[in-house]
Design a protein around this motif. Structure first.
Motif, short mmCIF file in Angstrom:
data_model
loop_
_atom_site.label_atom_id
_atom_site.label_comp_id
_atom_site.label_asym_id
_atom_site.label_seq_id
_atom_site.Cartn_x
_atom_site.Cartn_y
_atom_site.Cartn_z
N GLN A 41 -16.30 -14.12 -41.53
CA GLN A 41 -14.87 -13.87 -41.65
C GLN A 41 -14.24 -13.92 -40.26
O GLN A 41 -14.94 -13.74 -39.26
CB GLN A 41 -14.61 -12.48 -42.28
N ASN A 68 -7.56 -16.48 -46.52
CA ASN A 68 -7.48 -15.02 -46.68
C ASN A 68 -6.67 -14.64 -47.90
O ASN A 68 -5.80 -15.41 -48.35
CB ASN A 68 -6.83 -14.38 -45.44
N GLY A 69 -6.98 -13.46 -48.41
CA GLY A 69 -6.11 -12.83 -49.39
C GLY A 69 -5.84 -11.44 -48.87
O GLY A 69 -5.75 -11.26 -47.65
N TRP A 70 -5.80 -10.44 -49.75
CA TRP A 70 -5.82 -9.05 -49.33
C TRP A 70 -7.06 -8.42 -49.94
O TRP A 70 -7.72 -9.01 -50.81
CB TRP A 70 -4.54 -8.31 -49.73
N TYR A 71 -7.43 -7.24 -49.46
CA TYR A 71 -8.62 -6.57 -49.96
C TYR A 71 -8.37 -5.90 -51.31
O TYR A 71 -7.25 -5.48 -51.62
CB TYR A 71 -9.05 -5.48 -48.98
N ARG A 78 -24.57 -6.09 -41.07
CA ARG A 78 -24.41 -7.43 -41.64
C ARG A 78 -24.18 -8.46 -40.52
O ARG A 78 -24.50 -9.63 -40.70
CB ARG A 78 -23.24 -7.43 -42.62
N ILE A 101 -12.17 -15.38 -45.12
CA ILE A 101 -13.48 -16.02 -45.18
C ILE A 101 -13.44 -17.32 -44.40
O ILE A 101 -12.58 -18.17 -44.64
CB ILE A 101 -13.87 -16.29 -46.65
N GLU A 155 -14.09 -3.11 -52.08
CA GLU A 155 -14.88 -3.93 -51.15
C GLU A 155 -15.19 -3.13 -49.88
O GLU A 155 -16.29 -3.20 -49.33
CB GLU A 155 -14.11 -5.18 -50.76
N TRP A 161 -19.89 -10.67 -60.38
CA TRP A 161 -19.00 -10.57 -59.21
C TRP A 161 -17.62 -10.06 -59.60
O TRP A 161 -16.96 -9.38 -58.81
CB TRP A 161 -18.87 -11.92 -58.53
N PRO A 189 -8.86 -9.76 -44.97
CA PRO A 189 -10.14 -10.42 -45.21
C PRO A 189 -9.92 -11.93 -45.17
O PRO A 189 -9.13 -12.45 -45.97
CB PRO A 189 -10.52 -9.94 -46.61
#
Ligand code: HEM
Ligand SMILES: N/C(=N/c1cccc(CO[C@@H]2CCNC2)c1)c1cccs1
Length: 364
Positions: free
Chosen positions: A129, A237-240, A148, A219, A244, A330, A217
Protein backbone atom coordinates in the motif's frame (compact mmCIF):
# COMPACT_ATOMS: atom_id res chain seq x y z
CA UNK A 1 2.43 -16.32 -31.31
CA UNK A 2 0.17 -17.99 -28.73
CA UNK A 3 0.17 -14.91 -26.54
CA UNK A 4 -0.47 -12.66 -29.56
CA UNK A 5 -3.55 -14.74 -30.35
CA UNK A 6 -4.52 -14.59 -26.65
CA UNK A 7 -4.04 -10.80 -26.60
CA UNK A 8 -6.16 -10.39 -29.74
CA UNK A 9 -8.92 -12.48 -28.14
CA UNK A 10 -8.89 -10.59 -24.83
CA UNK A 11 -8.71 -7.22 -26.58
CA UNK A 12 -11.73 -8.03 -28.73
CA UNK A 13 -13.67 -9.38 -25.74
CA UNK A 14 -13.00 -6.17 -23.78
CA UNK A 15 -13.88 -3.88 -26.72
CA UNK A 16 -17.20 -5.67 -27.25
CA UNK A 17 -18.04 -5.34 -23.53
CA UNK A 18 -16.89 -1.71 -23.46
CA UNK A 19 -19.00 -0.74 -26.47
CA UNK A 20 -22.04 -2.49 -25.03
CA UNK A 21 -21.74 -0.42 -21.84
CA UNK A 22 -20.61 2.86 -23.40
CA UNK A 23 -23.16 3.32 -26.17
CA UNK A 24 -21.73 6.60 -27.40
CA UNK A 25 -18.30 5.13 -27.99
CA UNK A 26 -18.73 4.70 -31.72
CA UNK A 27 -18.58 1.68 -34.00
CA UNK A 28 -17.03 -1.35 -32.26
CA UNK A 29 -16.13 -3.11 -35.52
CA UNK A 30 -13.91 -0.23 -36.65
CA UNK A 31 -12.14 -0.04 -33.25
CA UNK A 32 -11.68 -3.83 -33.11
CA UNK A 33 -10.15 -3.86 -36.60
CA UNK A 34 -7.79 -0.99 -35.74
CA UNK A 35 -6.69 -2.69 -32.51
CA UNK A 36 -6.15 -5.99 -34.28
CA UNK A 37 -3.92 -4.23 -36.83
CA UNK A 38 -1.99 -2.47 -34.04
CA UNK A 39 -1.42 -5.78 -32.23
CA UNK A 40 -0.23 -7.43 -35.46
CA UNK A 41 2.14 -4.51 -36.10
CA UNK A 42 3.49 -3.88 -32.58
CA UNK A 43 2.54 -6.83 -30.36
CA UNK A 44 0.40 -4.57 -28.17
CA UNK A 45 -2.15 -1.76 -28.38
CA UNK A 46 -3.01 1.50 -26.64
CA UNK A 47 -6.35 2.08 -24.89
CA UNK A 48 -8.17 5.32 -25.51
CA UNK A 49 -8.53 7.53 -22.42
CA UNK A 50 -12.14 6.47 -22.05
CA UNK A 51 -11.43 2.75 -22.57
CA UNK A 52 -8.88 3.08 -19.75
CA UNK A 53 -11.22 4.97 -17.41
CA UNK A 54 -14.20 2.71 -17.94
CA UNK A 55 -11.96 -0.38 -17.89
CA UNK A 56 -10.62 0.63 -14.46
CA UNK A 57 -14.18 1.10 -13.15
CA UNK A 58 -15.16 -2.31 -14.59
CA UNK A 59 -12.15 -3.87 -12.84
CA UNK A 60 -13.38 -2.47 -9.51
CA UNK A 61 -16.89 -3.74 -10.28
CA UNK A 62 -15.36 -7.19 -11.01
CA UNK A 63 -13.36 -7.38 -7.75
CA UNK A 64 -14.96 -10.49 -6.23
CA UNK A 65 -13.36 -9.95 -2.81
CA UNK A 66 -14.58 -6.34 -2.50
CA UNK A 67 -17.60 -5.50 -0.33
CA UNK A 68 -17.42 -1.80 -1.32
CA UNK A 69 -18.44 -2.00 -4.99
CA UNK A 70 -21.75 -0.10 -4.88
CA UNK A 71 -20.00 3.15 -5.90
CA UNK A 72 -17.85 1.64 -8.69
CA UNK A 73 -18.93 4.35 -11.15
CA UNK A 74 -17.50 7.10 -8.92
CA UNK A 75 -13.86 6.03 -9.32
CA UNK A 76 -11.64 9.00 -10.29
CA UNK A 77 -9.07 7.89 -12.86
CA UNK A 78 -5.67 9.65 -13.14
CA UNK A 79 -4.25 8.66 -16.55
CA UNK A 80 -0.45 8.73 -16.12
CA UNK A 81 0.43 6.11 -18.76
CA UNK A 82 3.23 8.33 -20.04
CA UNK A 83 4.95 8.13 -16.63
CA UNK A 84 7.51 5.35 -16.18
CA UNK A 85 10.47 6.88 -14.27
CA UNK A 86 10.73 6.27 -10.52
CA UNK A 87 10.94 9.96 -9.51
CA UNK A 88 7.78 10.99 -11.33
CA UNK A 89 5.95 7.89 -10.13
CA UNK A 90 6.80 8.79 -6.52
CA UNK A 91 5.67 12.39 -7.06
CA UNK A 92 2.41 11.25 -8.69
CA UNK A 93 1.79 8.79 -5.83
CA UNK A 94 2.02 11.70 -3.37
CA UNK A 95 -0.35 13.75 -5.53
CA UNK A 96 -2.69 10.72 -5.56
CA UNK A 97 -2.71 10.61 -1.74
CA UNK A 98 -3.52 14.31 -1.57
CA UNK A 99 -6.37 14.04 -4.09
CA UNK A 100 -7.75 10.94 -2.34
CA UNK A 101 -7.50 12.41 1.19
CA UNK A 102 -9.34 15.63 0.34
CA UNK A 103 -9.13 16.88 3.95
CA UNK A 104 -10.72 13.68 5.26
CA UNK A 105 -13.61 13.41 2.80
CA UNK A 106 -11.88 10.49 1.11
CA UNK A 107 -12.42 9.95 -2.62
CA UNK A 108 -11.82 6.67 -4.49
CA UNK A 109 -8.96 7.34 -6.92
CA UNK A 110 -6.73 5.23 -9.18
CA UNK A 111 -3.52 6.36 -10.87
CA UNK A 112 -2.53 4.29 -13.91
CA UNK A 113 1.18 4.32 -14.83
CA UNK A 114 2.82 2.83 -17.95
CA UNK A 115 1.69 -0.68 -19.05
CA UNK A 116 3.86 -3.72 -19.68
CA UNK A 117 4.83 -3.80 -23.36
CA UNK A 118 6.80 -6.36 -25.42
CA UNK A 119 10.46 -6.17 -24.31
CA UNK A 120 9.65 -3.23 -22.03
CA UNK A 121 8.10 -4.15 -18.64
CA UNK A 122 6.12 -1.43 -16.91
CA UNK A 123 7.23 0.13 -13.62
CA UNK A 124 6.46 -1.47 -10.24
CA UNK A 125 5.72 -0.15 -6.73
CA UNK A 126 7.03 -2.68 -4.22
CA UNK A 127 4.94 -1.50 -1.26
CA UNK A 128 1.65 -3.37 -0.75
CA UNK A 129 0.00 0.00 0.00
CA UNK A 130 1.15 3.61 -0.51
CA UNK A 131 1.04 4.06 3.27
CA UNK A 132 2.51 1.26 5.37
CA UNK A 133 4.11 1.19 8.83
CA UNK A 134 7.66 -0.11 9.27
CA UNK A 135 8.33 -3.44 11.02
CA UNK A 136 11.80 -3.26 12.67
CA UNK A 137 13.21 -6.69 13.59
CA UNK A 138 15.69 -6.81 16.52
CA UNK A 139 18.45 -9.40 17.11
CA UNK A 140 16.04 -11.72 18.91
CA UNK A 141 13.53 -11.58 16.01
CA UNK A 142 11.08 -9.36 17.90
CA UNK A 143 9.34 -6.77 15.67
CA UNK A 144 8.64 -3.13 16.53
CA UNK A 145 5.79 -1.88 14.31
CA UNK A 146 3.88 -3.91 11.71
CA UNK A 147 5.28 -7.43 11.25
CA UNK A 148 3.52 -7.62 7.88
CA UNK A 149 6.04 -5.10 6.54
CA UNK A 150 9.19 -6.52 8.16
CA UNK A 151 10.48 -7.81 4.81
CA UNK A 152 10.05 -4.50 3.02
CA UNK A 153 11.51 -2.63 6.02
CA UNK A 154 14.66 -4.78 5.92
CA UNK A 155 14.89 -4.41 2.14
CA UNK A 156 14.54 -0.61 2.08
CA UNK A 157 17.01 -0.32 4.99
CA UNK A 158 19.43 -2.23 2.73
CA UNK A 159 18.81 0.42 0.05
CA UNK A 160 19.99 3.06 2.54
CA UNK A 161 16.78 4.19 4.21
CA UNK A 162 17.88 5.47 7.66
CA UNK A 163 14.58 4.44 9.30
CA UNK A 164 13.27 6.14 12.43
CA UNK A 165 12.14 7.52 14.69
CA UNK A 166 11.51 3.90 15.82
CA UNK A 167 7.87 4.09 16.92
CA UNK A 168 5.24 1.40 16.30
CA UNK A 169 3.89 3.64 13.52
CA UNK A 170 6.81 4.88 11.39
CA UNK A 171 5.60 5.48 7.82
CA UNK A 172 7.70 3.55 5.30
CA UNK A 173 9.13 5.23 2.18
CA UNK A 174 7.81 4.25 -1.25
CA UNK A 175 10.00 1.73 -3.06
CA UNK A 176 9.63 2.27 -6.81
CA UNK A 177 11.24 0.38 -9.66
CA UNK A 178 11.09 2.51 -12.80
CA UNK A 179 10.59 0.49 -15.95
CA UNK A 180 14.31 0.51 -16.66
CA UNK A 181 16.17 0.79 -13.37
CA UNK A 182 16.67 -0.74 -9.94
CA UNK A 183 14.27 -0.07 -7.06
CA UNK A 184 14.74 3.32 -5.33
CA UNK A 185 13.13 4.68 -2.15
CA UNK A 186 11.27 7.98 -1.68
CA UNK A 187 10.06 9.31 1.69
CA UNK A 188 6.44 10.49 1.82
CA UNK A 189 5.93 14.10 2.99
CA UNK A 190 4.25 14.11 6.43
CA UNK A 191 1.45 16.37 5.20
CA UNK A 192 0.52 13.84 2.52
CA UNK A 193 -0.17 11.11 5.10
CA UNK A 194 -3.40 11.70 7.03
CA UNK A 195 -3.37 9.81 10.34
CA UNK A 196 -6.00 9.35 13.07
CA UNK A 197 -5.10 8.93 16.77
CA UNK A 198 -7.28 6.22 18.35
CA UNK A 199 -9.45 7.01 21.40
CA UNK A 200 -12.27 5.00 23.00
CA UNK A 201 -15.71 6.66 23.06
CA UNK A 202 -16.12 6.13 26.83
CA UNK A 203 -12.91 4.70 28.35
CA UNK A 204 -10.07 7.21 28.69
CA UNK A 205 -7.55 4.45 29.48
CA UNK A 206 -7.53 3.44 25.77
CA UNK A 207 -5.86 6.66 24.56
CA UNK A 208 -2.82 5.96 26.74
CA UNK A 209 -2.01 3.02 24.45
CA UNK A 210 -0.87 5.65 21.93
CA UNK A 211 -2.50 3.88 18.97
CA UNK A 212 -3.10 5.50 15.57
CA UNK A 213 -3.81 4.46 11.98
CA UNK A 214 -3.61 6.13 8.54
CA UNK A 215 -6.84 7.20 6.92
CA UNK A 216 -6.35 6.20 3.26
CA UNK A 217 -5.95 2.55 2.21
CA UNK A 218 -4.25 2.58 -1.21
CA UNK A 219 -3.30 -0.78 -2.73
CA UNK A 220 -0.20 -0.41 -4.85
CA UNK A 221 0.97 -3.96 -5.56
CA UNK A 222 -1.73 -5.25 -7.94
CA UNK A 223 -1.89 -5.24 -11.74
CA UNK A 224 -4.84 -3.62 -13.48
CA UNK A 225 -5.58 -5.93 -16.42
CA UNK A 226 -7.77 -4.53 -19.21
CA UNK A 227 -8.32 -6.34 -22.52
CA UNK A 228 -5.08 -8.32 -22.18
CA UNK A 229 -2.98 -5.27 -21.28
CA UNK A 230 -1.39 -5.30 -17.82
CA UNK A 231 -0.76 -2.07 -15.91
CA UNK A 232 1.62 -3.28 -13.17
CA UNK A 233 1.64 0.02 -11.27
CA UNK A 234 -1.92 1.28 -10.82
CA UNK A 235 -2.40 2.28 -7.15
CA UNK A 236 -6.04 2.55 -6.13
CA UNK A 237 -7.69 3.69 -2.90
CA UNK A 238 -11.07 3.69 -1.28
CA UNK A 239 -11.83 4.28 2.38
CA UNK A 240 -11.44 1.78 5.20
CA UNK A 241 -14.07 -0.47 6.68
CA UNK A 242 -13.40 -0.19 10.43
CA UNK A 243 -12.97 -3.95 10.95
CA UNK A 244 -9.89 -3.97 8.68
CA UNK A 245 -8.08 -1.80 11.25
CA UNK A 246 -9.82 -2.90 14.44
CA UNK A 247 -10.18 -6.62 13.82
CA UNK A 248 -7.23 -7.43 11.58
CA UNK A 249 -4.41 -4.86 11.47
CA UNK A 250 -4.40 -4.15 15.24
CA UNK A 251 -5.68 -7.51 16.53
CA UNK A 252 -4.17 -10.35 14.44
CA UNK A 253 -1.46 -12.17 16.38
CA UNK A 254 0.94 -11.77 13.42
CA UNK A 255 0.16 -8.04 13.22
CA UNK A 256 -0.03 -5.63 16.23
CA UNK A 257 -1.49 -8.43 18.44
CA UNK A 258 -3.27 -5.96 20.75
CA UNK A 259 -6.12 -8.08 22.17
CA UNK A 260 -4.28 -9.02 25.39
CA UNK A 261 -3.07 -5.43 25.84
CA UNK A 262 -6.50 -3.87 25.29
CA UNK A 263 -8.24 -6.52 27.44
CA UNK A 264 -5.85 -5.82 30.31
CA UNK A 265 -6.29 -2.04 29.90
CA UNK A 266 -10.07 -2.52 30.06
CA UNK A 267 -9.77 -4.80 33.12
CA UNK A 268 -11.22 -7.92 31.43
CA UNK A 269 -10.69 -11.44 32.86
CA UNK A 270 -8.22 -13.00 30.39
CA UNK A 271 -7.70 -16.22 32.43
CA UNK A 272 -9.70 -18.35 29.98
CA UNK A 273 -11.15 -17.94 26.48
CA UNK A 274 -14.54 -18.81 28.01
CA UNK A 275 -14.94 -15.28 29.35
CA UNK A 276 -14.94 -14.23 25.66
CA UNK A 277 -12.43 -11.52 26.59
CA UNK A 278 -11.02 -11.60 23.03
CA UNK A 279 -14.48 -10.97 21.60
CA UNK A 280 -15.12 -8.10 24.03
CA UNK A 281 -11.71 -6.56 23.31
CA UNK A 282 -12.35 -6.84 19.54
CA UNK A 283 -15.65 -4.97 19.82
CA UNK A 284 -14.10 -2.22 21.95
CA UNK A 285 -11.15 -1.73 19.56
CA UNK A 286 -13.57 -1.54 16.63
CA UNK A 287 -15.77 0.97 18.48
CA UNK A 288 -12.66 3.06 19.14
CA UNK A 289 -11.66 2.99 15.45
CA UNK A 290 -15.09 4.15 14.21
CA UNK A 291 -15.38 6.78 16.97
CA UNK A 292 -11.87 8.16 16.30
CA UNK A 293 -12.31 8.44 12.52
CA UNK A 294 -15.70 10.14 12.97
CA UNK A 295 -14.20 12.56 15.50
CA UNK A 296 -11.32 13.32 13.11
CA UNK A 297 -13.69 13.84 10.16
CA UNK A 298 -12.06 11.02 8.17
CA UNK A 299 -14.34 8.83 6.04
CA UNK A 300 -14.75 5.28 7.32
CA UNK A 301 -17.51 2.75 6.93
CA UNK A 302 -18.75 0.10 9.40
CA UNK A 303 -19.38 -3.52 8.48
CA UNK A 304 -23.18 -3.29 8.96
CA UNK A 305 -23.54 -0.33 6.62
CA UNK A 306 -21.16 -1.85 4.09
CA UNK A 307 -23.03 -5.15 4.13
CA UNK A 308 -26.30 -3.36 3.33
CA UNK A 309 -24.58 -1.40 0.52
CA UNK A 310 -23.15 -4.58 -1.02
CA UNK A 311 -26.56 -6.29 -1.02
CA UNK A 312 -27.97 -3.17 -2.70
CA UNK A 313 -25.19 -3.47 -5.28
CA UNK A 314 -26.19 -7.06 -6.01
CA UNK A 315 -29.78 -5.93 -6.58
CA UNK A 316 -28.69 -3.06 -8.84
CA UNK A 317 -26.47 -5.31 -10.97
CA UNK A 318 -29.22 -7.94 -11.28
CA UNK A 319 -31.47 -5.13 -12.51
CA UNK A 320 -28.92 -4.45 -15.24
CA UNK A 321 -28.72 -8.13 -16.16
CA UNK A 322 -25.12 -8.47 -14.99
CA UNK A 323 -23.85 -11.38 -12.87
CA UNK A 324 -21.84 -10.40 -9.78
CA UNK A 325 -18.97 -12.65 -8.70
CA UNK A 326 -18.12 -12.62 -5.00
CA UNK A 327 -15.90 -14.54 -2.57
CA UNK A 328 -17.88 -15.24 0.64
CA UNK A 329 -14.75 -15.72 2.77
CA UNK A 330 -13.59 -12.15 1.96
CA UNK A 331 -16.98 -10.44 1.75
CA UNK A 332 -18.15 -11.53 5.25
CA UNK A 333 -16.56 -9.25 7.88
CA UNK A 334 -14.08 -10.69 10.42
CA UNK A 335 -16.30 -9.85 13.43
CA UNK A 336 -20.07 -10.36 13.87
CA UNK A 337 -20.36 -12.07 10.47
CA UNK A 338 -23.81 -13.56 11.08
CA UNK A 339 -25.11 -10.20 12.32
CA UNK A 340 -24.65 -8.87 8.77
CA UNK A 341 -26.85 -9.74 5.78
CA UNK A 342 -23.93 -10.77 3.54
CA UNK A 343 -23.37 -13.83 5.76
CA UNK A 344 -26.77 -15.39 5.08
CA UNK A 345 -26.39 -16.20 1.39
CA UNK A 346 -23.98 -17.68 -1.16
CA UNK A 347 -22.43 -16.04 -4.22
CA UNK A 348 -21.67 -16.64 -7.87
CA UNK A 349 -17.92 -17.24 -8.14
CA UNK A 350 -17.66 -16.17 -11.78
CA UNK A 351 -14.58 -14.01 -12.40
CA UNK A 352 -15.28 -11.32 -15.00
CA UNK A 353 -12.75 -9.12 -16.86
CA UNK A 354 -11.25 -6.47 -16.64
CA UNK A 355 -9.89 -7.18 -13.15
CA UNK A 356 -7.14 -6.52 -10.63
CA UNK A 357 -4.63 -9.35 -10.25
CA UNK A 358 -1.80 -9.96 -7.81
CA UNK A 359 1.63 -9.91 -9.39
CA UNK A 360 2.78 -13.50 -9.99
CA UNK A 361 5.12 -13.91 -6.98
CA UNK A 362 8.56 -14.71 -8.26
CA UNK A 363 9.23 -16.01 -4.72
CA UNK A 364 6.20 -18.30 -4.69
C1 HEM B 1 -14.76 2.97 -1.48
C2 HEM B 1 -14.67 2.19 -0.43
C3 HEM B 1 -14.21 0.75 -0.44
C4 HEM B 1 -14.37 -0.09 0.59
C5 HEM B 1 -15.05 0.21 1.94
C6 HEM B 1 -13.78 -1.36 0.21
C7 HEM B 1 -13.71 -2.46 1.06
C8 HEM B 1 -12.93 -3.57 0.80
C9 HEM B 1 -12.57 -4.56 1.80
C10 HEM B 1 -12.97 -4.53 3.28
C11 HEM B 1 -11.83 -5.51 1.18
C12 HEM B 1 -11.22 -6.75 1.83
C13 HEM B 1 -9.82 -6.35 2.28
C14 HEM B 1 -9.22 -7.35 3.26
O1 HEM B 1 -9.98 -8.19 3.77
O2 HEM B 1 -8.01 -7.25 3.50
C15 HEM B 1 -11.71 -5.11 -0.22
C16 HEM B 1 -11.02 -5.85 -1.16
C17 HEM B 1 -10.77 -5.37 -2.44
N1 HEM B 1 -11.18 -4.17 -2.97
FE1 HEM B 1 -12.46 -2.85 -2.14
N2 HEM B 1 -13.30 -1.29 -1.07
C18 HEM B 1 -13.51 0.01 -1.50
C19 HEM B 1 -13.10 0.52 -2.73
C20 HEM B 1 -12.34 -0.17 -3.67
C21 HEM B 1 -11.79 0.43 -4.87
C22 HEM B 1 -11.90 1.92 -5.24
C23 HEM B 1 -11.16 -0.56 -5.55
C24 HEM B 1 -10.41 -0.52 -6.86
C25 HEM B 1 -10.56 0.47 -7.76
C26 HEM B 1 -11.30 -1.79 -4.77
C27 HEM B 1 -10.78 -3.02 -5.13
C28 HEM B 1 -10.66 -4.10 -4.25
C29 HEM B 1 -9.90 -5.30 -4.56
C30 HEM B 1 -9.17 -5.62 -5.87
C31 HEM B 1 -9.97 -6.12 -3.41
C32 HEM B 1 -9.33 -7.52 -3.22
C33 HEM B 1 -7.84 -7.34 -2.94
C34 HEM B 1 -7.10 -8.67 -2.89
O3 HEM B 1 -7.55 -9.61 -3.61
O4 HEM B 1 -6.07 -8.74 -2.16
N3 HEM B 1 -12.03 -1.52 -3.64
N4 HEM B 1 -12.40 -3.93 -0.42
N1 LIG C 1 -10.58 -0.54 2.21
C1 LIG C 1 -9.70 -1.19 1.44
N2 LIG C 1 -9.23 -2.36 1.85
C2 LIG C 1 -8.47 -3.24 1.13
C3 LIG C 1 -8.73 -3.53 -0.21
C4 LIG C 1 -7.93 -4.45 -0.89
C5 LIG C 1 -6.89 -5.11 -0.23
C6 LIG C 1 -6.64 -4.79 1.10
C7 LIG C 1 -5.50 -5.44 1.80
O1 LIG C 1 -5.51 -6.81 1.52
C8 LIG C 1 -4.44 -7.47 2.15
C9 LIG C 1 -4.34 -8.86 1.62
C10 LIG C 1 -5.32 -9.66 2.47
N3 LIG C 1 -5.71 -8.81 3.56
C11 LIG C 1 -4.79 -7.66 3.60
C12 LIG C 1 -7.41 -3.89 1.79
C13 LIG C 1 -9.26 -0.61 0.17
C14 LIG C 1 -7.99 -0.46 -0.33
C15 LIG C 1 -7.98 0.15 -1.61
C16 LIG C 1 -9.21 0.46 -2.06
S1 LIG C 1 -10.36 0.04 -0.92
Amino acid sequence: AADIAQLRKEAEEFLRLYHREERGAGDPAARIAAVRAEIDATGTYRHTADELAHGARMAWRNSNRCIGRLYWRSLRVRDRRDVRDADTIAAEAVAHLREATNGGRIRPVITVFAPDAPGCPGPRIWNEQLVRYAGYTDGAGRVTGDPRNAGLTAYVTGLGWPGGPGTQFDVLPLVVQGSDDKPRWFGLPDDAVHEVPLHHPEDDRFASLGLRWHAVPAISNMCLEIGGICYPAAPFNGWYMGTEIGARNLADTDRYDLLPVVAARLGLDTSTDRTLWKDRALVEINRAVLHSFDRAGATITDHHTESRRFLAHLEQEAGRGRRVGADWSWIVPPISGSATGVFHRTYDTVQAHPLFVHHPDALA
